[in-house]
Design a protein around this motif. Structure first.
Motif, mmCIF file in Angstrom:
data_model
loop_
_atom_site.group_PDB
_atom_site.id
_atom_site.type_symbol
_atom_site.label_atom_id
_atom_site.label_comp_id
_atom_site.label_asym_id
_atom_site.label_seq_id
_atom_site.Cartn_x
_atom_site.Cartn_y
_atom_site.Cartn_z
ATOM 1 N N SER A 268 12.276 -5.657 -5.946
ATOM 2 C CA SER A 268 10.906 -5.186 -6.165
ATOM 3 C C SER A 268 9.889 -6.135 -5.536
ATOM 4 O O SER A 268 8.858 -5.699 -5.007
ATOM 5 C CB SER A 268 10.617 -5.023 -7.667
ATOM 6 O OG SER A 268 10.660 -6.260 -8.340
ATOM 7 N N LEU A 269 10.178 -7.434 -5.551
ATOM 8 C CA LEU A 269 9.289 -8.405 -4.901
ATOM 9 C C LEU A 269 9.208 -8.144 -3.401
ATOM 10 O O LEU A 269 8.123 -8.197 -2.804
ATOM 11 C CB LEU A 269 9.773 -9.830 -5.166
ATOM 12 C CG LEU A 269 9.350 -10.468 -6.495
ATOM 13 C CD1 LEU A 269 10.050 -11.800 -6.694
ATOM 14 C CD2 LEU A 269 7.842 -10.654 -6.546
ATOM 15 N N LEU B 160 7.170 -4.902 -2.897
ATOM 16 C CA LEU B 160 5.752 -5.107 -3.195
ATOM 17 C C LEU B 160 5.095 -5.968 -2.115
ATOM 18 O O LEU B 160 3.958 -5.690 -1.702
ATOM 19 C CB LEU B 160 5.592 -5.762 -4.573
ATOM 20 C CG LEU B 160 5.884 -4.856 -5.776
ATOM 21 C CD1 LEU B 160 6.064 -5.690 -7.033
ATOM 22 C CD2 LEU B 160 4.773 -3.833 -5.970
ATOM 23 N N ALA B 161 5.789 -7.015 -1.676
ATOM 24 C CA ALA B 161 5.241 -7.887 -0.631
ATOM 25 C C ALA B 161 5.013 -7.102 0.654
ATOM 26 O O ALA B 161 3.978 -7.258 1.322
ATOM 27 C CB ALA B 161 6.180 -9.061 -0.381
ATOM 28 N N LEU C 164 1.962 -4.810 0.147
ATOM 29 C CA LEU C 164 0.715 -5.585 0.204
ATOM 30 C C LEU C 164 0.396 -6.004 1.637
ATOM 31 O O LEU C 164 -0.766 -5.955 2.072
ATOM 32 C CB LEU C 164 0.830 -6.827 -0.688
ATOM 33 C CG LEU C 164 0.819 -6.598 -2.201
ATOM 34 C CD1 LEU C 164 1.121 -7.896 -2.933
ATOM 35 C CD2 LEU C 164 -0.523 -6.045 -2.658
ATOM 36 N N TYR D 53 1.154 -11.573 -0.226
ATOM 37 C CA TYR D 53 1.034 -12.146 -1.571
ATOM 38 C C TYR D 53 -0.370 -11.851 -2.120
ATOM 39 O O TYR D 53 -1.301 -11.543 -1.369
ATOM 40 C CB TYR D 53 1.298 -13.654 -1.546
ATOM 41 C CG TYR D 53 0.392 -14.426 -0.614
ATOM 42 C CD1 TYR D 53 -0.848 -14.879 -1.046
ATOM 43 C CD2 TYR D 53 0.772 -14.704 0.695
ATOM 44 C CE1 TYR D 53 -1.696 -15.578 -0.189
ATOM 45 C CE2 TYR D 53 -0.056 -15.388 1.548
ATOM 46 C CZ TYR D 53 -1.293 -15.825 1.096
ATOM 47 O OH TYR D 53 -2.125 -16.506 1.952
ATOM 48 N N PHE E 69 -0.954 -3.412 -7.363
ATOM 49 C CA PHE E 69 0.296 -3.850 -6.757
ATOM 50 C C PHE E 69 0.362 -5.376 -6.692
ATOM 51 O O PHE E 69 1.424 -5.971 -6.877
ATOM 52 C CB PHE E 69 0.428 -3.253 -5.353
ATOM 53 C CG PHE E 69 0.593 -1.764 -5.355
ATOM 54 C CD1 PHE E 69 1.852 -1.195 -5.442
ATOM 55 C CD2 PHE E 69 -0.506 -0.925 -5.284
ATOM 56 C CE1 PHE E 69 2.014 0.179 -5.440
ATOM 57 C CE2 PHE E 69 -0.358 0.452 -5.291
ATOM 58 C CZ PHE E 69 0.901 1.003 -5.366
ATOM 59 N N ALA E 70 -0.791 -6.003 -6.419
ATOM 60 C CA ALA E 70 -0.847 -7.465 -6.420
ATOM 61 C C ALA E 70 -0.557 -8.014 -7.815
ATOM 62 O O ALA E 70 0.146 -9.017 -7.974
ATOM 63 C CB ALA E 70 -2.220 -7.933 -5.933
ATOM 64 N N THR F 197 1.223 -6.462 -10.137
ATOM 65 C CA THR F 197 2.642 -6.231 -10.384
ATOM 66 C C THR F 197 3.492 -7.279 -9.684
ATOM 67 O O THR F 197 4.527 -7.709 -10.205
ATOM 68 C CB THR F 197 3.046 -4.818 -9.901
ATOM 69 O OG1 THR F 197 2.218 -3.849 -10.547
ATOM 70 C CG2 THR F 197 4.500 -4.530 -10.223
ATOM 71 N N PHE F 198 3.047 -7.726 -8.500
ATOM 72 C CA PHE F 198 3.758 -8.780 -7.761
ATOM 73 C C PHE F 198 3.814 -10.056 -8.599
ATOM 74 O O PHE F 198 4.872 -10.694 -8.709
ATOM 75 C CB PHE F 198 3.051 -9.045 -6.434
ATOM 76 C CG PHE F 198 3.726 -10.080 -5.572
ATOM 77 C CD1 PHE F 198 4.653 -9.703 -4.605
ATOM 78 C CD2 PHE F 198 3.434 -11.430 -5.722
ATOM 79 C CE1 PHE F 198 5.272 -10.657 -3.809
ATOM 80 C CE2 PHE F 198 4.046 -12.387 -4.934
ATOM 81 C CZ PHE F 198 4.971 -11.998 -3.968
ATOM 82 N N VAL G 274 7.163 -11.882 -10.023
ATOM 83 C CA VAL G 274 7.511 -13.274 -9.736
ATOM 84 C C VAL G 274 8.019 -13.957 -11.005
ATOM 85 O O VAL G 274 9.070 -14.607 -11.011
ATOM 86 C CB VAL G 274 6.303 -14.037 -9.156
ATOM 87 C CG1 VAL G 274 6.571 -15.544 -9.164
ATOM 88 C CG2 VAL G 274 5.998 -13.572 -7.737
#
Length: 312
Positions: free
Chosen positions: A44-45, A48-49, A52, A60, A202-203, A205-206, A210
């Motif tokens: 997921s990271l 998401l990255a 973004l 990030y 989304f940021a 959620t990132f 983490v």
């Protein structure tokens, strides 16, 4: 604009989360909940990255201050590390059909946490909704012994406790996320690009992911189970299931849920998205060849009525 577009998106989210639960159920039984959660957080990271980076120019979160990181990190710990750990363990013990039933506790927990942390009103309607939700769960998990006449639990107590923990984690994490998002909005400069404004959820959620990844890796280190992770990465069937659970859950599910509230009332969207416990009954029964009892269906319906009472 397509008629009832927001409602259609909300139903799609519920279906997407049904797929997540079914995939995570089998994956957790093959690899263990901890291994599945570590892989899922890392995937997921990456997703998401990439999202973004494409839409805001940075892989990030930008502009997030210490206060934002604190609240969203706390949300990630409560929602992901505690909540998802409990949820995926409940899948292993009682299956995703029963495990999802306990997720109807989330609005109850969110209402209490919102009252405690945000000063939100907790009126008679919310209290009645809590009672209805708990009644539905009780109908589903309590049975009466025909010989002794005593009431007993249909499900293992450990699985029930994990299910309750999952509902608490999701509801508490939701309120902490709201606090974190409010802090994030306050520190973003007025001249920030419009593209970043759209990517803020989304940021956020990132940041949560983490902390979720760090938390699960720490648990894996404490339990010395990195060998299971290496074995899991070689299991193609399990990896395909984890990937599906990641795409339909924290990636597509979250994206469409955020979009849904833009096209319909939040209460309607939330209620429709909470239909996963109902949607999962039939496919779960077909996959695992389990009979659907009338009592379980009634209990699920009563629980969902309680959820609807929170929002409508």
């Amino acid at each position: 604009m397509i008629p009832f577009f927001g409602e259609i998106l909300s139903l799609t989210v519920a279906i997407s989360w049904t797929a997540t639960a079914l995939a995570a159920d089998e994956a957790s039984k093959r690899l263990g909940s901890l291994t599945v959660n570590v892989i899922r957080m890392l995937l997921s990271l990456l997703m998401l990255a990439l999202t973004l980076w494409i839409f805001s120019g940075s892989p990030y979160p930008l502009y997030a201050d210490a206060k934002t990181w604190f609240w969203l990190a706390l949300s990630g710990f409560v929602g992901y590390v505690f909540g998802d750990y409990c949820l995926f363990n409940s899948y292993v013990i009682i299956g995703s059909r029963s495990g999802q039933l306990f997720m109807t506790l989330s609005p109850l927990v969110a209402a209490v946490a919102g009252w405690a942390f945000l000063g939100e009103a907790l009126g008679l309607k919310s209290i009645a909704a809590m009672a209805v939700t708990l009644s539905g769960i009780a109908i589903s998990i309590i049975t009466r012994n025909s010989s002794s006449g005593k009431f007993t639990l249909k499900l293992p107590l450990k699985g029930i406790l994990f299910g309750i923990g999952a509902g608490i984690g999701q509801g508490g994490g939701l309120v902490l996320s709201k606090i974190g998002l409010n802090a994030y909005e306050a520190c973003v400069p007025a001249d920030a690009p419009a593209s970043f404004q759209a990517m803020m959820p989304f940021a956020s959620t990132f940041i949560r992911a983490v902390i979720g990844g760090i938390g699960f890796i720490a648990l894996m280190a404490m339990t010395k189970s990195f060998g299971k992770l290496r074995a899991g990465l070689k299991d193609r069937r399990a990896m395909s299931l984890v990937t599906l659970a990641t795409i339909t859950g924290p990636f597509i599910g979250v994206s469409l849920s955020l979009m849904a509230v833009q096209y319909t009332q939040a209460g309607i969207a939330s209620t429709l998205m909470a239909l996963t416990p109902a949607f999962i009954i039939l496919p779960y029964s077909l996959i695992y060849k389990q009979k659907i009892s009338f009592k379980e269906v009634i209990g699920t319906i009563v629980s969902l009525v309680g959820v609807a009472m929170f929002f409508l």
